[in-house]
Design a protein around this motif. Structure first.
Motif, mmCIF file in Angstrom:
data_model
loop_
_atom_site.group_PDB
_atom_site.id
_atom_site.type_symbol
_atom_site.label_atom_id
_atom_site.label_comp_id
_atom_site.label_asym_id
_atom_site.label_seq_id
_atom_site.Cartn_x
_atom_site.Cartn_y
_atom_site.Cartn_z
ATOM 1 N N LEU A 173 0.849 -1.182 0.000
ATOM 2 C CA LEU A 173 0.000 0.000 0.000
ATOM 3 C C LEU A 173 0.891 1.240 0.000
ATOM 4 O O LEU A 173 1.624 1.494 0.958
ATOM 5 N N HIS A 174 0.832 1.997 -1.091
ATOM 6 C CA HIS A 174 1.620 3.227 -1.202
ATOM 7 C C HIS A 174 0.817 4.386 -0.613
ATOM 8 O O HIS A 174 -0.300 4.661 -1.067
ATOM 9 N N LEU A 175 1.383 5.029 0.387
ATOM 10 C CA LEU A 175 0.755 6.193 1.011
ATOM 11 C C LEU A 175 1.520 7.435 0.555
ATOM 12 O O LEU A 175 2.701 7.596 0.874
ATOM 13 N N PHE A 176 0.847 8.274 -0.227
ATOM 14 C CA PHE A 176 1.502 9.444 -0.798
ATOM 15 C C PHE A 176 1.350 10.628 0.156
ATOM 16 O O PHE A 176 0.253 11.009 0.538
ATOM 17 N N GLN A 177 2.485 11.167 0.531
ATOM 18 C CA GLN A 177 2.526 12.237 1.536
ATOM 19 C C GLN A 177 1.822 13.498 1.059
ATOM 20 O O GLN A 177 1.080 14.130 1.805
ATOM 21 N N ARG A 178 2.014 13.860 -0.180
ATOM 22 C CA ARG A 178 1.569 15.149 -0.682
ATOM 23 C C ARG A 178 0.061 15.189 -0.908
ATOM 24 O O ARG A 178 -0.513 14.268 -1.484
ATOM 25 N N LYS A 179 -0.565 16.248 -0.438
ATOM 26 C CA LYS A 179 -1.983 16.459 -0.720
ATOM 27 C C LYS A 179 -2.117 17.017 -2.136
ATOM 28 O O LYS A 179 -1.426 17.967 -2.514
ATOM 29 N N LEU A 180 -3.005 16.413 -2.926
ATOM 30 C CA LEU A 180 -3.274 16.899 -4.272
ATOM 31 C C LEU A 180 -4.458 17.862 -4.246
ATOM 32 O O LEU A 180 -5.256 17.866 -3.306
ATOM 33 N N PHE A 181 -4.578 18.634 -5.316
ATOM 34 C CA PHE A 181 -5.660 19.608 -5.418
ATOM 35 C C PHE A 181 -6.394 19.390 -6.734
ATOM 36 O O PHE A 181 -5.784 19.363 -7.809
ATOM 37 N N LEU A 182 -7.695 19.219 -6.608
ATOM 38 C CA LEU A 182 -8.520 18.831 -7.750
ATOM 39 C C LEU A 182 -8.389 19.815 -8.905
ATOM 40 O O LEU A 182 -8.269 19.411 -10.069
ATOM 41 N N ASP A 183 -8.426 21.116 -8.616
ATOM 42 C CA ASP A 183 -8.377 22.091 -9.707
ATOM 43 C C ASP A 183 -7.052 22.033 -10.451
ATOM 44 O O ASP A 183 -7.001 22.248 -11.668
ATOM 45 N N GLU A 184 -5.958 21.689 -9.733
ATOM 46 C CA GLU A 184 -4.657 21.607 -10.380
ATOM 47 C C GLU A 184 -4.496 20.317 -11.180
ATOM 48 O O GLU A 184 -3.656 20.237 -12.079
ATOM 49 N N GLU A 185 -5.287 19.306 -10.838
ATOM 50 C CA GLU A 185 -5.225 18.051 -11.582
ATOM 51 C C GLU A 185 -6.084 18.090 -12.836
ATOM 52 O O GLU A 185 -5.721 17.538 -13.862
ATOM 53 N N LEU A 186 -7.244 18.745 -12.755
ATOM 54 C CA LEU A 186 -8.165 18.746 -13.903
ATOM 55 C C LEU A 186 -7.832 19.822 -14.927
ATOM 56 O O LEU A 186 -8.012 19.610 -16.135
#
Length: 627
Positions: free
Chosen positions: A258-271
Motif C-alpha cells: 500500500l503506497h501512502l503518498f505524503q503530498r496532498k493533491l488539489f482537484l483544480d490543479e489536476e483537472l
C-alpha cells in the motif's frame, strides 16, 4: 522518575523527587518565600499570595505554571490606564523552590483582610471628601452677595472708605477663590483614589471567579481527552467516515504494498478546467470521477501504484467569486462555498477499484497524509527574528516546552487517526483489497505489518527534480525573442486595457471591476507581431453588438484592434508568449509538474493553447512529408 521531567539546572535527583511530590493544580494558591523580580521588572514581595490559573504538562508531569498576581499589585496608574492584573510564568521547579502552597481557607482569609483594609480606606476617603465638601459650603456661605453686601451701605460721601473696603474685599475674595480651587482639587484627587480602590476591590471578587473557573480546568482537560478518544474510536467504527465505490474491478495482488503518498493533491490543479473562470472547485468532484472512469492514464498519474491512498482537496487557493456590496445572502453563500473548497477527501486505489472516502472535519484540514521531518521538528523550533540567525531549539528549560509537546501530541494524534480510520475502512469494507491475506497480521497499527506492507512516498519534501526554470522565468526567456514577424499566442483580456482601448473596456472605480463594451472574438488567439511606428503590435479581432436600422435587429460587427505589446498599463499576469522557439515537450513539463501547477491560472490556458497549436503544426508537417 523519568529523566524527561523538567528540572532546574544543578538540582540533584533526590531534590527533584522531593519537589515532584508537591502537587500543583489550577485554582491553588501559592505564597512567595522571598522578594521576587521578573525579567520585565515586576516585583512580588515576600509573603505575597498568588493564584495558579493554569498548569501546562510535558510528558505527563507539570512543566509550565501560570500564576496571577495579587489584585493589590496594580498601582493606581495601572488601574487608571485599564491595565489588567499581570501574570507570572515559571517552570515547575522554580515554583516549588521559590513558593510554598497555601490552603484555600488561608488564602481567602488573607484576601478578606485585604478587602476589609480597602473598605476601611474607601470609608476614610469618603469621610475626608465629606469634610472638605462641608468646608466648601462654609466658604460659600461667608461670601457676601450683591453690591450692598460687598461694599456696605454707608453714606455716599464716604467714597474713600468704600474704595478701601473694596480693595480689602477683593483680596479676601481672591483668597477664598484660591481656597475653593485647592479644596476642589483635593476632592477630585480623593474621588479618583476612591474610584481606584473601588476598582481594586472589584478585582478581588473577579479573582474569586477566576479561581473557580481555574479549579475545573483539570476536569475539563480530562473530559477533552475522553472526547478525543471517542472521536478516535469513532473513526474505526466509521463515524462521519463514508466510502463510495467510483470504479469497480479486480483487486491488486495480495502482495502489492500500500503506497501512502505524503503530498496532498488539489482537484483544480489536476483537472485544469474552467481556466477562464477561475478553475475547478468542489462542484467538479463528479467530473474527476468521470475522468477517472474514462481515462486509465489519469488513474495511473494520480495514484502511481496498483494499491495506493492519497489526500485531495478541491482547491489550494480561494476562488474569486464576486458578490454585490451589501448582499448578505450572497456573501454567506460565498463563504460556504469556500469552506467546501477546503474540505479534503481521500481516494483509495486497489487494482482496478477506486473508492472515494469522506473525512470528518478534524481530518479534512490535514496538510498532508503523513508528516515531513520539518513538521515533526516545527513544534520544538522557534524562528529567529533575524534572517541570518538559525532557529532556536525549544528545550525542557524553556517555558514554551509544554506548549511544544502539546502541539507535537496533536500532530501525532492527527496522523495516528488517519491510520486508525484506514484500519477501520479495511476491516469494515475491505477497500484496500486482500492486503492482509497470508501476511500473518490483522492490525494496521502493528509496526511489523506497516514495515512489510506500507510504502511511504515522501513526495512533499524538498527533493531534487528536473532543472527547469519556473514558468514566469521560462516565459521571459521566450519573450526576449520578440521581434516583427514573431508568432505569439495572445491572451486578449490581459493585453487590452482601458488605457489602450477605452472604447472596448473601461474601469469602474466604484465596483473596482472592468466593464467590457465589446469582446475579443477569441480570448486566446494566434497572432503575428508587426511594427506600427515605434511599437510592436498584434491585431486582435473585437466583436460588438450594433443595431441594424434596416433589419431592426442587433448584429455582430467584427473589427480589428491593433494592440501594442509591453504597454505600461499591461501589468501583472503574462499577456502573451512568443512561440518561435518553443518545444511542446517543455510545455508538457509545465502541465505535468505539480509544483508548477500551483500557479496554473497564470499560464495553463496559454500553455494548452500553445501546445495544441504546435502539435497541430507538427501533424501537418508529418502529413506533408509523408504525402
Amino acid at each position: 522518575m523519568s529523566d524527561n521531567l523538567p528540572a532546574v539546572r544543578g538540582t540533584t535527583p533526590h531534590a527533584r523527587e522531593e519537589r515532584a511530590a508537591i502537587s500543583v493544580r489550577p485554582g491553588s494558591w501559592w505564597r512567595t518565600k522571598k522578594d521576587l523580580k521578573s525579567h520585565h521588572g515586576r516585583t512580588a514581595p515576600a509573603g505575597s499570595i498568588l493564584l495558579c490559573t493554569d498548569v501546562e504538562y510535558a510528558h505527563g508531569a507539570p512543566h509550565t505554571i501560570h500564576l496571577r498576581d495579587t489584585p493589590a499589585s496594580r498601582s493606581d496608574d495601572d488601574i487608571r490606564r485599564g491595565r489588567p492584573v499581570s501574570g507570572w510564568q515559571m517552570l515547575y521547579d522554580e515554583l516549588v523552590s521559590e513558593y510554598e502552597p497555601v490552603s484555600e481557607a488561608d488564602a481567602l482569609a488573607s484576601r478578606d483582610r485585604e478587602i476589609a483594609a480597602l473598605g476601611y480606606e474607601i470609608g476614610e476617603i469618603q469621610a475626608d471628601i465629606q469634610t472638605r465638601q462641608h468646608d466648601l459650603q462654609q466658604i460659600a456661605a461667608s461670601v457676601p452677595t450683591g453690591p450692598a453686601g460687598l461694599l456696605g451701605a454707608g453714606d455716599e460721601a464716604d467714597v474713600e472708605g468704600r474704595q478701601e473696603m473694596a480693595v480689602r474685599m477683593r483680596e479676601s475674595l481672591e483668597q477664598r477663590s484660591a481656597e475653593i480651587s485647592r479644596i476642589s482639587a483635593e476632592i477630585t484627587a480623593s474621588a479618583e483614589q476612591m474610584q481606584a480602590r473601588s476598582t481594586r476591590l472589584s478585582a478581588y471578587y473577579e479573582e474569586r471567579g477566576i479561581a473557580a473557573a481555574a479549579s475545573i480546568k483539570p476536569v475539563a482537560a480530562v473530559a477533552g481527552r475522553i472526547m478525543e478518544q471517542v472521536d478516535t474510536i469513532g473513526l474505526y467504527a466509521g463515524t462521519n467516515v463514508a466510502a463510495d465505490l467510483i470504479i469497480d474491478g479486480a483487486s491488486a495482488p495480495a502482495d502489492a504494498p500500500l503506497h501512502l503518498f505524503q503530498r496532498k493533491l488539489f482537484l483544480d490543479e489536476e483537472l485544469l478546467i474552467h481556466l477562464l473562470d477561475g478553475g475547478a472547485d468542489f462542484e467538479d468532484v463528479d467530473t474527476l470521477f468521470e475522468r477517472l472512469r474514462d481515462d486509465p492514464a489519469l488513474v495511473q498519474r494520480i495514484f502511481g501504484a496498483p494499491r495506493a491512498a492519497i489526500l485531495m482537496q478541491p482547491r489550494r487557493r480561494k476562488k474569486e467569486r464576486i458578490t454585490a456590496p451589501g448582499d448578505i445572502g450572497a456573501t454567506i453563500d460565498r463563504i460556504m462555498r469556500e469552506q467546501e473548497d477546503e474540505r479534503a477527501f481521500m481516494l483509495v486505489r486497489d487494482g482496478e477499484r477506486v473508492c472515494h472516502v469522506t473525512l470528518p472535519d478534524f481530518l479534512s484540514s490535514a496538510p498532508r497524509l503523513f508528516p515531513t521531518p520539518d513538521d515533526i521538528d516545527a513544534p520544538y523550533r522557534r524562528r529567529s527574528w533575524y534572517r541570518d540567525e538559525p532557529d532556536r531549539v525549544i528545550g525542557q528549560d524553556d517555558l514554551g516546552y509544554a506548549k511544544a509537546t502539546e502541539e507535537f501530541r496533536q500532530l501525532a494524534l492527527m496522523y495516528e487517526r488517519f491510520l486508525i480510520m484506514m484500519w477501520g475502512l479495511h476491516d469494515r469494507l475491505g477497500i484496500f483489497g486482500p492486503i492482509t491475506e497470508g501476511s500473518g497480521y490483522t492490525n494496521f497499527a502493528d509496526p511489523g505489518f506497516q514495515q512489510e506492507n506500507f510504502r511511504l512516498v515522501m513526495d512533499d519534501q524538498a527533493l531534487i527534480g528536473p532543472n527547469r526554470p519556473a514558468w514566469r522565468d521560462y516565459v521571459k526567456q521566450q519573450n526576449a525573442r520578440l521581434r516583427p514577424g514573431s508568432r505569439i499566442v495572445a491572451f486578449a483580456h490581459r493585453l487590452i486595457t482601458p488605457e489602450i482601448a477605452s472604447h472596448v473596456v473601461s474601469y469602474d472605480s466604484r465596483t473596482h471591476r472592468e466593464n467590457w463594451k465589446a469582446r475579443p472574438v477569441e480570448p486566446i488567439s494566434l497572432a503575428t507581431v508587426r511594427r506600427s511606428g515605434a511599437d510592436l503590435v498584434v491585431d486582435i479581432e473585437i466583436a460588438r453588438e450594433v443595431y441594424d436600422r434596416s433589419s431592426y435587429e442587433y448584429r455582430q460587427r467584427v473589427t480589428k484592434l491593433a494592440v501594442p505589446l509591453n504597454h505600461p498599463s499591461q501589468r501583472g499576469e503574462t499577456g502573451y508568449i512568443v512561440i518561435d522557439a518553443i518545444d511542446s515537450r517543455d510545455l508538457d513539463f509545465y502541465l505535468d509538474s505539480r509544483s508548477q501547477r500551483e500557479a496554473y491560472l497564470d499560464y495553463a490556458a496559454i500553455v494548452i493553447e500553445v501546445r495544441d497549436l504546435l502539435r497541430a503544426e507538427q501533424r501537418r508537417m508529418r502529413q506533408r512529408s509523408s504525402g
